[in-house]
Design a protein around this motif. Structure first.
Motif, PDB file in Angstrom:
ATOM      1  N   PRO A  50       0.815  -1.214   0.000  1.00 43.83           N
ATOM      2  CA  PRO A  50       0.000   0.000   0.000  1.00 43.83           C
ATOM      3  C   PRO A  50       0.851   1.269   0.000  1.00 43.83           C
ATOM      4  N   ARG A  51       0.288   2.314  -0.582  1.00 42.68           N
ATOM      5  CA  ARG A  51       0.973   3.606  -0.653  1.00 42.68           C
ATOM      6  C   ARG A  51       0.558   4.469   0.525  1.00 42.68           C
ATOM      7  N   LEU A  52       1.551   5.113   1.124  1.00 44.08           N
ATOM      8  CA  LEU A  52       1.350   5.943   2.302  1.00 44.08           C
ATOM      9  C   LEU A  52       1.525   7.408   1.935  1.00 44.08           C
ATOM     10  N   SER A  53       0.746   8.267   2.570  1.00 41.03           N
ATOM     11  CA  SER A  53       0.823   9.710   2.316  1.00 41.03           C
ATOM     12  C   SER A  53       0.597  10.479   3.610  1.00 41.03           C
ATOM     13  N   TRP A  54       1.101  11.695   3.660  1.00 42.77           N
ATOM     14  CA  TRP A  54       0.882  12.582   4.793  1.00 42.77           C
ATOM     15  C   TRP A  54       0.926  14.008   4.308  1.00 42.77           C
ATOM     16  N   MET A  55       0.423  14.903   5.140  1.00 40.02           N
ATOM     17  CA  MET A  55       0.449  16.332   4.823  1.00 40.02           C
ATOM     18  C   MET A  55       1.402  17.020   5.790  1.00 40.02           C
ATOM     19  N   LEU A  56       1.880  18.178   5.372  1.00 39.58           N
ATOM     20  CA  LEU A  56       2.845  18.948   6.156  1.00 39.58           C
ATOM     21  C   LEU A  56       2.251  20.285   6.544  1.00 39.58           C
ATOM     22  N   ARG A  57       2.677  20.761   7.700  1.00 42.38           N
ATOM     23  CA  ARG A  57       2.236  22.077   8.156  1.00 42.38           C
ATOM     24  C   ARG A  57       3.412  22.733   8.858  1.00 42.38           C
ATOM     25  N   SER A  58       3.489  24.051   8.735  1.00 38.90           N
ATOM     26  CA  SER A  58       4.565  24.794   9.373  1.00 38.90           C
ATOM     27  C   SER A  58       4.112  26.206   9.691  1.00 38.90           C
ATOM     28  N   TYR A  59       4.717  26.780  10.700  1.00 38.99           N
ATOM     29  CA  TYR A  59       4.481  28.184  11.000  1.00 38.99           C
ATOM     30  C   TYR A  59       5.620  29.046  10.454  1.00 38.99           C
ATOM     31  N   VAL A  60       6.561  28.430   9.741  1.00 32.38           N
ATOM     32  CA  VAL A  60       7.709  29.140   9.173  1.00 32.38           C
ATOM     33  C   VAL A  60       7.519  29.249   7.668  1.00 32.38           C
ATOM     34  N   ARG A  61       7.590  30.451   7.155  1.00 34.42           N
ATOM     35  CA  ARG A  61       7.451  30.669   5.715  1.00 34.42           C
ATOM     36  C   ARG A  61       8.599  30.011   4.961  1.00 34.42           C
ATOM     37  N   GLY A  62       8.267  29.359   3.856  1.00 37.46           N
ATOM     38  CA  GLY A  62       9.283  28.732   3.010  1.00 37.46           C
ATOM     39  C   GLY A  62       9.802  27.407   3.538  1.00 37.46           C
ATOM     40  N   GLN A  63       9.150  26.869   4.555  1.00 29.00           N
ATOM     41  CA  GLN A  63       9.608  25.603   5.124  1.00 29.00           C
ATOM     42  C   GLN A  63       9.325  24.455   4.163  1.00 29.00           C
ATOM     43  N   LYS A  64      10.133  23.421   4.216  1.00 31.07           N
ATOM     44  CA  LYS A  64       9.916  22.266   3.351  1.00 31.07           C
ATOM     45  C   LYS A  64      10.499  21.013   3.988  1.00 31.07           C
ATOM     46  N   GLN A  65      10.025  19.878   3.505  1.00 30.11           N
ATOM     47  CA  GLN A  65      10.524  18.575   3.941  1.00 30.11           C
ATOM     48  C   GLN A  65      11.748  18.232   3.118  1.00 30.11           C
ATOM     49  N   THR A  66      12.804  17.775   3.783  1.00 29.24           N
ATOM     50  CA  THR A  66      14.014  17.358   3.069  1.00 29.24           C
ATOM     51  C   THR A  66      14.282  15.867   3.220  1.00 29.24           C
ATOM     52  N   ALA A  67      13.598  15.232   4.179  1.00 34.57           N
ATOM     53  CA  ALA A  67      13.758  13.789   4.391  1.00 34.57           C
ATOM     54  C   ALA A  67      12.582  13.292   5.217  1.00 34.57           C
ATOM     55  N   TYR A  68      12.411  11.967   5.240  1.00 34.30           N
ATOM     56  CA  TYR A  68      11.365  11.368   6.068  1.00 34.30           C
ATOM     57  C   TYR A  68      11.827  10.015   6.576  1.00 34.30           C
ATOM     58  N   ARG A  69      11.121   9.520   7.582  1.00 35.94           N
ATOM     59  CA  ARG A  69      11.349   8.177   8.100  1.00 35.94           C
ATOM     60  C   ARG A  69       9.996   7.606   8.505  1.00 35.94           C
ATOM     61  N   ILE A  70       9.690   6.413   8.058  1.00 39.41           N
ATOM     62  CA  ILE A  70       8.419   5.751   8.356  1.00 39.41           C
ATOM     63  C   ILE A  70       8.692   4.502   9.187  1.00 39.41           C
ATOM     64  N   LEU A  71       7.890   4.315  10.217  1.00 38.23           N
ATOM     65  CA  LEU A  71       7.915   3.087  11.003  1.00 38.23           C
ATOM     66  C   LEU A  71       6.563   2.405  10.876  1.00 38.23           C
ATOM     67  N   VAL A  72       6.569   1.088  10.652  1.00 34.42           N
ATOM     68  CA  VAL A  72       5.343   0.295  10.596  1.00 34.42           C
ATOM     69  C   VAL A  72       5.517  -0.861  11.576  1.00 34.42           C
ATOM     70  N   ALA A  73       4.503  -1.057  12.420  1.00 27.82           N
ATOM     71  CA  ALA A  73       4.581  -2.105  13.438  1.00 27.82           C
ATOM     72  C   ALA A  73       3.268  -2.872  13.535  1.00 27.82           C
ATOM     73  N   ARG A  74       3.351  -4.043  14.132  1.00 26.13           N
ATOM     74  CA  ARG A  74       2.157  -4.876  14.322  1.00 26.13           C
ATOM     75  C   ARG A  74       1.311  -4.420  15.499  1.00 26.13           C
ATOM     76  N   SER A  75       1.902  -3.685  16.427  1.00 23.69           N
ATOM     77  CA  SER A  75       1.147  -3.250  17.601  1.00 23.69           C
ATOM     78  C   SER A  75       1.423  -1.777  17.908  1.00 23.69           C
ATOM     79  N   LYS A  76       0.477  -1.161  18.596  1.00 24.99           N
ATOM     80  CA  LYS A  76       0.646   0.237  19.004  1.00 24.99           C
ATOM     81  C   LYS A  76       1.804   0.374  19.982  1.00 24.99           C
TER      82      LYS A  76
END
Length: 145
Positions: A50-76
């Motif tokens: 499956p394909r995963l997606s997320w949205m970004l929010r910032s209070y800083v003008r011109g902010q951007k994502q430069t990297a990400y890390r995803i964790l997937v687990a069987r339990s909370k």
């Protein structure tokens, strides 16, 4: 004094409205609205990766994502310990936040998984982990009926 309290109250309301983390030093970039195959916490996903997606929010003008890390687990609980027993993408350089394909252990029919993401901003500062999201796999093979 009253003006300061009013300003603080208004700032607190604004940050809550914007879904901002309310820590003492909030990161300038954070994630929200996690989706799997275009759905929030879906049931019966039939895509083996499956394909995963997320949205970004910032209070800083011109902010951007430069990297990400995803964790997937069987339990909370496993996910809460910042461990991905199904998949840990590691730090991936890039701005992709849409259609990130799951690349972990094979998902079986009916499997329930929990996932979260963290991103790095334009200055290399990591965000807090997102709130966890879940997904349940549907029937992936006819033999599983």
């Amino acid at each position: 004094m009253r003006r300061s309290l009013l300003r603080l109250a208004l700032l607190s309301l604004f940050l809550r409205f914007c879904n901002a983390p309310l820590s003492a030093n909030p990161a300038p970039l954070w994630t929200y609205n996690l989706k799997t195959e275009y759905q929030s916490e879906p049931l019966a996903i039939e895509a083996p990766q499956p394909r995963l997606s997320w949205m970004l929010r910032s209070y800083v003008r011109g902010q951007k994502q430069t990297a990400y890390r995803i964790l997937v687990a069987r339990s909370k609980e496993t996910l809460k310990a910042d461990f991905g027993d199904m998949w840990d993408s590691g730090k991936v350089t890039g701005s992709q936040s849409l259609h990130v394909e799951y690349a972990g252990k094979p998902l079986g029919s009916g499997a329930v998984c929990y996932w979260k993401v963290r991103v790095w901003d334009k200055d290399g500062k990591p965000s807090e982990w997102s709130n966890p999201s879940s997904r349940e796999m549907g029937i992936l093979r006819p033999d599983d009926w």
